[in-house]
Scaffold this motif. Sequence first.
Motif, mmCIF file in Angstrom:
data_model
loop_
_atom_site.group_PDB
_atom_site.id
_atom_site.type_symbol
_atom_site.label_atom_id
_atom_site.label_comp_id
_atom_site.label_asym_id
_atom_site.label_seq_id
_atom_site.Cartn_x
_atom_site.Cartn_y
_atom_site.Cartn_z
ATOM 1 N N VAL A 8 32.184 -58.731 -3.685
ATOM 2 C CA VAL A 8 31.481 -59.266 -4.846
ATOM 3 C C VAL A 8 32.452 -60.087 -5.677
ATOM 4 N N GLU A 9 31.912 -61.021 -6.443
ATOM 5 C CA GLU A 9 32.748 -61.971 -7.167
ATOM 6 C C GLU A 9 33.287 -61.423 -8.477
ATOM 7 N N ARG A 10 32.521 -60.572 -9.151
ATOM 8 C CA ARG A 10 32.840 -60.173 -10.529
ATOM 9 C C ARG A 10 32.223 -58.818 -10.813
ATOM 10 N N VAL A 133 36.975 -66.277 2.451
ATOM 11 C CA VAL A 133 37.408 -66.907 3.697
ATOM 12 C C VAL A 133 38.899 -67.231 3.605
ATOM 13 N N LEU A 134 39.648 -66.845 4.632
ATOM 14 C CA LEU A 134 41.092 -67.057 4.643
ATOM 15 C C LEU A 134 41.422 -68.516 4.930
ATOM 16 N N GLN A 208 33.453 -68.057 -1.235
ATOM 17 C CA GLN A 208 32.348 -68.969 -0.954
ATOM 18 C C GLN A 208 31.035 -68.230 -1.182
ATOM 19 N N GLU A 209 30.093 -68.896 -1.816
ATOM 20 C CA GLU A 209 28.792 -68.278 -2.044
ATOM 21 C C GLU A 209 28.109 -68.006 -0.714
ATOM 22 N N ILE A 210 27.411 -66.880 -0.660
ATOM 23 C CA ILE A 210 26.605 -66.585 0.526
ATOM 24 C C ILE A 210 25.308 -67.362 0.414
#
Length: 218
Positions: A8-10, A133-134, A208-210
């Motif tokens: 999750v982003e935040r 993503v790496l 990156q957004e899903i």
Amino acid sequence: MLDSYKTVERQGSAEIVIRKSRFIGHARPVRTEDEALRFIAEIKKEHSAATHNCSAYVIGERDEWQKQSDDGEPSGTAGKPILEVIKNQGLKDVAVVVTRYFGGILLGAGGLIRAYTDGAVAGLAAAGPVLQVLHRDVYLEIDYTWLGKVEHELRMRGTRLGETLFADKVTLHCQPVASAAEAFAAWLTDITSGQGLVSLGTEHYVAQEIPVGKGLAD
């Protein structure tokens, strides 16, 4: 390091009401057990008047650290469902707390499992699912005469770019996916006819957004 992983982003939270009981799902990205435990403690302090603050977390490339807590609810009705939501959605490095304010109506074991499952899903959705993503930094130093051609080639390739530095020469900061970095560096050497100075930098994750319509477990 993994080529990519879902998290999750935040920090986020969302509330649902089930038969007068309030269930508030909280989720947050975490990198260590200490960070997860601090987050859980923060939520417990913030919602100290709640009936229960049940939790679970999954941490590590191979999900090495997993823990769940029913926090006084009947065994297996709260922490385990929260943990299963995290695992079923394929998430890593995330902690979830579902807070319950009892509304006076008993839900039974099955009702509790569904409620804590729904609370965890709501909290994770509010925290913004992302794919990490790496990537690897690749730097290209060229004369100004090459800049137009190289920028065109990079745009055509859809390369992710960082800051461009302008000095006696131009240094382009490229960020291809890590697995393709060496081939990308060879390509840069080729399109500049060997006149560009290419160097490889560090690896790092880029969120990156899903895509809409893609489930977290897809």
